[in-house]
Design an enzyme around this catalytic site. Structure first.
Site, PDB file in Angstrom:
ATOM      1  CE  LYS A  69     -51.090 -11.286  32.499  1.00 46.23           C
ATOM      2  NZ  LYS A  69     -52.601 -10.912  31.965  1.00 46.23           N
TER       3      LYS A  69
ATOM      4  CD  GLU B  70     -58.049  -8.652  30.055  1.00 46.78           C
ATOM      5  OE1 GLU B  70     -57.639  -9.335  31.127  1.00 46.78           O
ATOM      6  OE2 GLU B  70     -57.468  -7.822  29.396  1.00 46.78           O
TER       7      GLU B  70
ATOM      8  CG  ASP C 285     -60.779  -2.390  30.147  1.00 51.54           C
ATOM      9  OD1 ASP C 285     -59.592  -2.731  30.190  1.00 51.54           O
ATOM     10  OD2 ASP C 285     -60.875  -1.253  29.658  1.00 51.54           O
TER      11      ASP C 285
ATOM     12  CG  HIS D 152     -58.328  -5.678  32.689  1.00 54.68           C
ATOM     13  ND1 HIS D 152     -58.155  -4.596  31.549  1.00 54.68           N
ATOM     14  CD2 HIS D 152     -57.181  -6.465  32.542  1.00 54.68           C
ATOM     15  CE1 HIS D 152     -57.307  -4.922  30.861  1.00 54.68           C
ATOM     16  NE2 HIS D 152     -56.566  -5.769  31.666  1.00 54.68           N
TER      17      HIS D 152
ATOM     18  CG  ASP E 278     -54.996 -13.274  32.829  1.00 55.87           C
ATOM     19  OD1 ASP E 278     -55.599 -14.019  31.886  1.00 55.87           O
ATOM     20  OD2 ASP E 278     -54.940 -12.032  32.613  1.00 55.87           O
TER      21      ASP E 278
ATOM     22  CD  GLU F 225     -57.840 -11.990  34.713  1.00 59.43           C
ATOM     23  OE1 GLU F 225     -57.735 -12.144  36.018  1.00 59.43           O
ATOM     24  OE2 GLU F 225     -57.538 -10.933  34.037  1.00 59.43           O
TER      25      GLU F 225
END
Lengths: 439, 439
Positions: free
Chosen positions: B218, B299, B322, B349, B246, B272
């Site tokens: 992240k 997602e 997702d 995801h 992400d 992402e």
């Protein structure tokens, strides 16, 4: 010191499906409904707002508004009204609620209902209708009400400031004009798909007699039917009154272009919601395919990010924001600023329950302080359900008269809250299920 | 004759915010939650499904699922399982529910939960895991499960048929390979923003030891912080393991390009969710700005219309559907077909509560019967909360092993339903409010 002491939520539904008011290609039998919220204060006026739905699921919309209550109850009312971005920013920035959209659908509409109620409250406390409260803000204050996230590639806060400052010198004259002449409306009253030809004819003639320069017809279920109804309407209004059509999202891209081609001889002013409200590129392709007929959309644009793209992609000629679909007044300010930047006229969506009452304030703010006077700005009007409001819209000679009562005209009458309460109000007694249940 | 006799809905929440599992730039303190639904039948197995949320508002998500119950209770289970498009079409076509999206947000996730539960039920009754149930359908049957509205300008049913027929001859060999080698995974376990450097280092080394060829970190709160953590991770995994990052929607367009530029020396595999999931044109601009680094998203893509446009606009290199955000298996079939048409790899995801369990079925169906074998397809894996499922995912040498139990692996254990019930389960006793309440 006034506190926000309670968030009351009411499930209010009108059995409009019984008369086919509101019927269109995608919505054959709506029961116009409001998930209605009252922000109750310890002293002074309360704030009123609502999300508009068309029946089933209104209880879920109410639950979504109730979920926001812990973030509101106990707040200082003066603080809220002194910083009219605070509640909006707090609610859209809450990461756990955000996951449920983000910034779209039921949860976002709940935030919009609350934010509009905050503005209604602020207007009442200031003794001003919300359009005037907004139009008296400085450019800096207006820019400070907007969530600029995701917008800066199309419009920066600095550009917005420039635009608002450029509009400042003309504010007083435009406010004067607005108070004298109102804001031009058009009417969808003649156009519902469930109406027979006689009704279309009668209501179209009535619209002209009432001073409207534009009407709108629902289309998209059957092209021969559309041609016949457009013929009835065109004969009724004559060549000089504009006729727009509204497909309510029922077409694919190629289908939209083919269908509109069959309707070209009726001199259409715009084609509204030809396809999915999410389909920015699809709207752009349709616009290229049906030019010079205009493309209009926006009532289901879920947030400012979709509106931004519609404008960036050159997908629309007319933007139709809805007062109760996005995150309330604050997000609609962003939307008005985007439209002004791209030079696209704002012709708000209305109708439903109280959407006319709310959106007139935004359109009048746009006229006075944002885009300025535009002869091509017309605000939708439908003459349903206004009798349920404490401060209903007033249409004079085909124009919205500027509201003078404090607030955002959002308050429903106590008798309406009692009579139309779902499922146990007297209107629904013996009819526990709305029309057209699934399956 | 088996009937659907009840729709049970459970509000299940895990206090993940206490450990900062799941923390990222936009979601600092999620409490991973499920609005869990059981379709109870009069005889034979039940169907299980859920919407995934991150805490507050899970009760509204539950209310949305409950609102769908009248459309389901009383239905014939064999009819439902013989026509696996029926429930999906009925629910998305209901005009009153549709207004609350349309096809987006909380109401659409509710429909997705129910549709996935229908597929779980169908798998159980057929004695097959859902990936295999899907992979045994004919091309015609698969095309019949999709709502083609709004898709035809990018993909027609006929093109989809051609694509599925072309994949038919290789199905048996790919199924064999899948059963032997599983489907390659990557792991986000080392990458949460709330973890300290020691944890990032340790979990990154563990990922390599466990056989993963890709990890994800992240990013987006502080660029120097990101550089430091990426340094820790890159040293830990060496040059040959891929590192994706992400941003969880935290940037504007220009900001994304600038930020990623500061991270170029860490050899990023993909970036992402750089910005709003609604911003198709924004993703396209970012992709141009950061090439050759890949852009990944999906997602939070609310439905097939957004996915269609991401592909049409050349906005992404990697699509990340997702299992529980859109309208369930049926809409995800449309999404897989779109990705195959445009040649973009599907890297689903997962994580959250049970998203790994659900989405593996879709990825395996994609491998066997839609896009076919693609070395660049990797499925996200996070090792949280699997112990709560009756048929948890199995990761072997960095790959998802093909499930063999009937259904969609969606069933939570009865003890979990009791212990994590919100707000009155024992895990929540004495802690009535999830962390980080608003305001």
């Amino acid at each position: 010191m006034a506190k926000l002491v309670a968030v009351d939520v009411h499930d209010v539904r009108f059995p409009t499906s019984r008369e086919l008011h509101g019927s269109d290609a995608m919505n054959p039998d709506p029961d116009y409904s409001a998930a209605y919220v009252v922000l109750r204060t310890s002293d002074g006026p309360d704030g009123h707002g609502f999300a508009f739905t068309i029946g089933r699921g209104n209880e879920v919309q109410c639950a979504a508004i109730r979920a926001l209550a812990p973030a509101l109850v106990g707040r200082d009312v003066e603080e809220i009204c002194a910083d009219l971005g605070r509640v909006y920013f707090d609610l859209v920035d809450d990461s756990q609620f955000r996951w449920l959209g983000p910034e779209k659908g039921l949860m976002h509409m709940a935030i919009g209902a609350v934010v509009n109620a905050v503005w209604d409250l602020a207007g009442r406390r200031a003794g001003l209708p919300v359009w005037k409260l907004l139009a008296d803000l400085t450019p800096e204050q207006i820019v400070g009400l907007v969530d600029w996230r995701y917008l800066r590639d199309a419009l920066t806060p600095e550009e917005a400031l420039d635009l608002l400052r450029a509009a400042e010198p003309g504010r007083a004259a435009r406010e004067e004009r607005l108070r004298t002449h109102g804001l031009k409306a058009y009417t969808t009253t003649p156009g519902w798909l469930g109406y027979d030809d006689e009704t279309v004819d009668r209501l179209s003639r009535q619209a002209v007699a009432d001073g409207f320069g534009q009407i709108k017809l629902k289309v998209g279920r059957d092209v021969d039917d559309d041609r016949r109804r457009l013929g009835v309407a065109r004969r009724a209004v004559g060549p000089d009154v504009r006729i727009a059509v509204d497909a309510n999202q029922c077409w694919d891209v190629a289908e939209a272009v083919r269908w509109v081609d069959r309707l070209r001889d009726f001199d259409l002013w715009w084609v509204e919601e030809p396809t999915s409200p999410d389909d920015v590129l699809g709207h752009a392709a349709i616009r290229r395919g049906i030019a010079p007929i205009r493309v209009a959309t926006g009532e289901h644009a879920q947030n400012r990010v979709i509106v931004k793209q519609l404008l960036q992609a050159g997908a629309i000629d007319v933007l139709q924001p809805d007062a109760a679909r996005v995150g309330g007044v604050n997000e609609n300010i962003a939307i008005l600023l985007l439209a002004a930047k791209f030079g696209v006229p704002v012709c708000p969506h209305a109708g439903g329950v109280g959407l006319c009452e709310l959106v007139q304030h935004l359109a009048m703010f746009d006229e006075v302080a944002v885009a300025g006077h535009r002869p091509d700005r017309v605000v939708e009007y439908v003459d349903h359900l206004h009798e349920h409001f404490a401060d209903p819209v007033r249409i004079v000679a085909g124009a919205y008269a500027a509201p003078t009562a404090p607030g955002m005209s959002a308050e429903l009458l106590p008798s309406t809250l009692a009579d139309y309460r779902y499922p146990d109000g007297p209107v629904w007694a013996g009819s526990p299920e709305p029309a057209g249940t699934v399956g």
